[in-house]
Enzyme design. Structure first.
Site, mmCIF file in Angstrom:
data_model
loop_
_atom_site.group_PDB
_atom_site.id
_atom_site.type_symbol
_atom_site.label_atom_id
_atom_site.label_comp_id
_atom_site.label_asym_id
_atom_site.label_seq_id
_atom_site.Cartn_x
_atom_site.Cartn_y
_atom_site.Cartn_z
ATOM 1 C CB THR A 153 -0.926 0.047 1.236
ATOM 2 O OG1 THR A 153 -0.114 0.200 2.399
ATOM 3 C CG2 THR A 153 -1.767 -1.212 1.384
ATOM 4 C CG HIS A 154 0.495 4.358 1.265
ATOM 5 N ND1 HIS A 154 -0.271 5.490 1.162
ATOM 6 C CD2 HIS A 154 -0.121 3.566 2.183
ATOM 7 C CE1 HIS A 154 -1.300 5.412 1.993
ATOM 8 N NE2 HIS A 154 -1.239 4.245 2.624
ATOM 9 C CE LYS A 176 -19.656 8.167 -38.902
ATOM 10 N NZ LYS A 176 -20.151 9.067 -37.899
ATOM 11 C CD GLN A 215 -18.410 13.321 -41.278
ATOM 12 O OE1 GLN A 215 -19.380 13.147 -42.005
ATOM 13 N NE2 GLN A 215 -17.374 14.063 -41.632
ATOM 14 C CB SER A 223 18.642 0.210 -25.291
ATOM 15 O OG SER A 223 19.484 1.302 -25.602
ATOM 16 C CG ASN A 245 14.093 -0.986 -22.386
ATOM 17 O OD1 ASN A 245 14.652 -1.041 -21.288
ATOM 18 N ND2 ASN A 245 14.562 -0.296 -23.403
ATOM 19 C CE LYS A 277 17.216 -0.092 -20.034
ATOM 20 N NZ LYS A 277 16.984 1.300 -20.432
ATOM 21 C CD GLU A 322 8.420 1.331 -20.949
ATOM 22 O OE1 GLU A 322 8.631 2.529 -21.205
ATOM 23 O OE2 GLU A 322 9.285 0.456 -21.089
ATOM 24 C CE1 TYR A 341 -25.210 13.015 -38.233
ATOM 25 C CE2 TYR A 341 -25.512 14.926 -39.648
ATOM 26 C CZ TYR A 341 -24.727 13.883 -39.187
ATOM 27 O OH TYR A 341 -23.459 13.718 -39.681
#
Ligand code: ARG
Length: 474
Positions: free
Chosen positions: A155-156, A325, A322, A277, A285, A283, A290, A317
């Site tokens: 928690t926290h 969409k 439009q 990377s 990743n 690396k 993400e 209308y």
């Protein structure tokens, strides 16, 4: 190029304005739905005698041929035809000649576009349900394969209490279950037919809206023609379902990012779902986790955009609509894409149970249990909390933990401590004694798993049933 609505006009459109107003570059996605809606409309027009049977079947056959051409990728849509509805009509005219012009009897693009969007979202609900279930299955699989792994619960983002890794994963399964139920609930409001509302006021032709609803497998029709063409609540609700699901996925993505850091080291991503990377050779990743986290923003954006577009719009209308969409299409691609990448990413995670356990057993995650121990011996919990707080401070000063203290040390803080304290605060005990419903104890987690499996099969049945139900029969 002469417009389908060109009768009243003597001059052509400004080229830039024409392309600014066009929606074909995004609403072409609606092609199969537009055709399906038109086939039902033409069928009904024939049945009630507004068109002759010959005309109706000529139109229906023509639409089927247009659909086949679309499926073969042969249709090229033109900006000069503005949107998908008029592009399809133009191709229908190419197929069957002037009788194509009878299709738009007793219909407007306003009720047509609303119908298309209902049909589109209805299909996407089923795809979302399948995507969510696949991720749930991946999470359940990972939970079942690592039933005894213990990790720190936070928690926290401070270590709080140890929990089963399976329990942590099942929290996401529950969140996703709500998403799934939310999408299912939306079905009721999506599966209603606007067609027959005309431009806004209904029509003077003796149409049979219920028949069109039946042909398109809608559960009912809009009661009010002005509402039918003005309503985009269902699109907003859909975007909210997408946004909420993305929020959950972003939280999962964040945990995967954290867990796969050197600092946590709880999980390792498979090579298939991580990247390197271009400069730092070491690396690995968590790009996809993400990206899921990042893409959540655009779905929120779409939801906010559509709310803002609709705010204060007078009935009925307006061309503003439009704009609905792209929000809906983009949210759809984002949610389905994120679910599609998340499921195998989770299924292929490797767990480092030792690292999880090591972190879970540090940070005084058993302090609550030491206080509970005293409380169970009759000390008011507040006082027990105070005693254990002092014990923790003592341990921090001595750079040790509760498990390493001697019984004498415990007793010097409270005479209620006995040698069963060590078992009471042992990691396994701390986890497995939490057997109340929804708790992290193994037996409670196994119950949860069982209930979740039942819900998953129920969703799979529902989805399959509805998929079969809406499969076009014409
Ligand atoms: N492309 C339009 C839309 O997406 C179709 C409806 C157009 N209706 C109209 N009256 N101009 O909203």
């Amino acid at each position: 190029m002469k417009k389908l609505w060109g009768g009243r006009f003597s001059d052509g459109a400004d080229a830039f304005a024409e392309s600014f107003g066009a929606s074909i570059h995004f609403d072409h996605i609606l092609a199969p739905f537009d055709i399906e809606g038109s086939i039902a409309h033409a069928t009904m027009l024939g049945e009630v005698g507004i068109l002759t049977t010959g005309e109706s079947s000529q139109i229906v056959d023509g639409l089927r041929r247009v659909k086949a051409r679309w499926e073969r990728g042969e249709l090229e849509f033109r900006i000069s035809d503005e949107d998908i509805h008029m592009n399809i009509e133009r191709y229908l005219t190419e197929e069957i000649g002037p009788v194509a012009g009878k299709l738009h009897t007793a219909r407007s693009r306003n009720d047509q576009v609303a119908t298309d969007l209902h049909l589109f979202i209805r299909t996407q609900i089923l795809l979302a349900l399948e995507g969510i279930s696949a991720l749930q299955v991946a999470l359940v699989g990972l939970a079942e394969g690592n039933k005894n792994a213990i990790l720190p619960g936070y928690t926290h983002l401070q270590r709080a209490q140890p929990v089963l890794f399976a329990h942590h994963l099942l929290a996401y399964v529950s969140m996703l279950q709500r998403d799934s139920e939310r999408f299912r609930d939306l079905w009721k409001r999506v599966n209603v037919l606007p067609l027959g509302a005309g431009a806004l006021a209904g029509t003077t032709f003796p149409i049979n809206r219920e028949r069109v609803a039946e042909l398109l497998k809608f559960d009912g029709v809009y009661e009010n023609s002005m509402d039918a063409v003005s309503d985009r609540d269902f699109a907003l609700e859909y975007l909210n379902c997408c946004a909420m699901d993305m929020m959950h996925l972003s939280r999962l993505g964040e945990e995967v990012v954290l867990w796969s850091t050197g600092e946590f080291g709880f999980v390792e991503l498979s090579d298939k779902f991580s990247t390197g990377s271009s400069i730092m050779p070491q690396k690995k990743n968590a790009d996809f986790a993400e990206l899921i986290r990042g893409k959540t923003g655009r779905v929120y954006g779409g939801l906010t955009a559509l709310y803002t577009t609709l705010k204060g719009l007078p009935l009925a209308y307006n061309k503003d609509m439009q704009e609905d969409k792209e929000c809906v299409f983009d949210a759809t691609d984002t949610v389905l894409g994120s679910l599609t990448v998340a499921a195998p990413m989770i299924a292929t995670l490797t767990i480092n149970a030792d690292a999880m356990r090591a972190h879970a057993s540090r940070g005084f995650t058993n302090a609550t249990d030491a206080a509970d121990y005293l409380a169970k011996k009759g000390l008011p919990f507040r006082e027990a909390h105070e005693v254990v707080g002092k014990l923790v401070r003592h341990c921090v000063e001595k750079r040790t933990d509760l498990d390493s203290l001697s019984l004498d040390s415990f007793k010097s803080f409270s005479s209620l401590f006995d040698d069963d304290i060590f078992d009471a605060i042992a990691l396994e005990t701390v986890v497995n004694r939490r057997t109340t419903r929804g708790g992290t104890g193994l037996s409670a987690v196994e119950d949860q798993l069982k209930r979740m499996q039942e819900k998953l099969s129920e969703t799979a049945e529902w989805t399959e049933l509805h998929r079969r139900m809406i499969a076009p029969s014409c």
